[in-house]
Design a protein around this motif. Structure first.
Motif, PDB file in Angstrom:
ATOM      1  N   GLU A  86       4.430  49.459 -40.321  1.00  0.00           N
ATOM      2  CA  GLU A  86       5.543  50.083 -40.493  1.00  0.00           C
ATOM      3  C   GLU A  86       6.933  49.426 -39.712  1.00  0.00           C
ATOM      4  N   SER A  87       6.586  48.532 -38.857  1.00  0.00           N
ATOM      5  CA  SER A  87       7.489  47.443 -38.190  1.00  0.00           C
ATOM      6  C   SER A  87       7.684  46.195 -38.714  1.00  0.00           C
ATOM      7  N   ARG A  90       9.167  46.970 -42.332  1.00  0.00           N
ATOM      8  CA  ARG A  90      10.245  47.348 -42.030  1.00  0.00           C
ATOM      9  C   ARG A  90      11.079  45.787 -41.833  1.00  0.00           C
ATOM     10  N   ILE A  96      13.144  51.083 -45.188  1.00  0.00           N
ATOM     11  CA  ILE A  96      13.633  52.006 -44.448  1.00  0.00           C
ATOM     12  C   ILE A  96      13.115  52.833 -45.390  1.00  0.00           C
ATOM     13  N   TYR A 102      20.348  52.046 -42.778  1.00  0.00           N
ATOM     14  CA  TYR A 102      20.760  50.403 -42.553  1.00  0.00           C
ATOM     15  C   TYR A 102      21.903  49.680 -42.419  1.00  0.00           C
TER      16      TYR A 102
END
Length: 111
Positions: A86-87, A90, A96, A102
Motif C-alpha cells: 500500500e505504501s 501511494r 489514495i 490528498y
C-alpha cells in the motif's frame, strides 16, 4: 421283554443326551472366554489402546495450539506485506483510499 430296557441308553451317552444344550453352551462359553482373555489379552489390550488414545488427544491439542500460533504469525506477516504494498502504491502512483483527502505541498524557490 421290558420296553424301558430297550430305550435306556448307556450312562455316558445318556448324560450327553440329557444335557446336550447345556454342554454346547458350556463349550461356547469356554471358547469365548479363551478368545477374549488368552488370545486377545482383553484387559491389557484395552488399557494400551486407552493410553494410545490419550497420547493422541494430547498430541492433537498441542498441534492445534501450534497451528493457531502459526496462523497468527502468517496473518501478521501478510498484513505487513499489504502495508508495504500500500505504501509503495501511494508513493509511486499517488493512490489514495476512498474517503481520504490528498494534499500536495509544493515548495517554491522564491527569494
Amino acid at each position: 421283554m421290558n420296553i424301558n430296557s430297550l430305550k435306556k441308553p448307556n450312562s455316558l451317552f445318556g448324560f450327553f443326551y440329557r444335557y446336550w444344550i447345556s454342554i454346547i453352551l458350556l463349550v461356547v462359553l469356554v471358547a469365548l472366554i479363551r478368545q477374549n482373555f488368552v488370545v486377545n489379552s482383553f484387559p491389557f489390550d484395552v488399557y494400551d489402546k486407552q493410553a494410545v488414545l490419550e497420547q493422541n488427544l494430547t498430541t492433537n491439542q498441542q498441534l492445534k495450539q501450534d497451528n493457531s500460533k502459526l496462523q497468527l504469525e502468517l496473518n501478521a506477516k501478510s498484513d505487513q506485506k499489504l502495508e508495504i504494498l500500500e505504501s509503495m502504491a501511494r508513493q509511486k502512483f499517488g493512490l489514495i483510499k476512498p474517503g481520504e483527502k490528498y494534499y500536495q505541498i509544493s515548495i517554491s524557490d522564491q527569494d
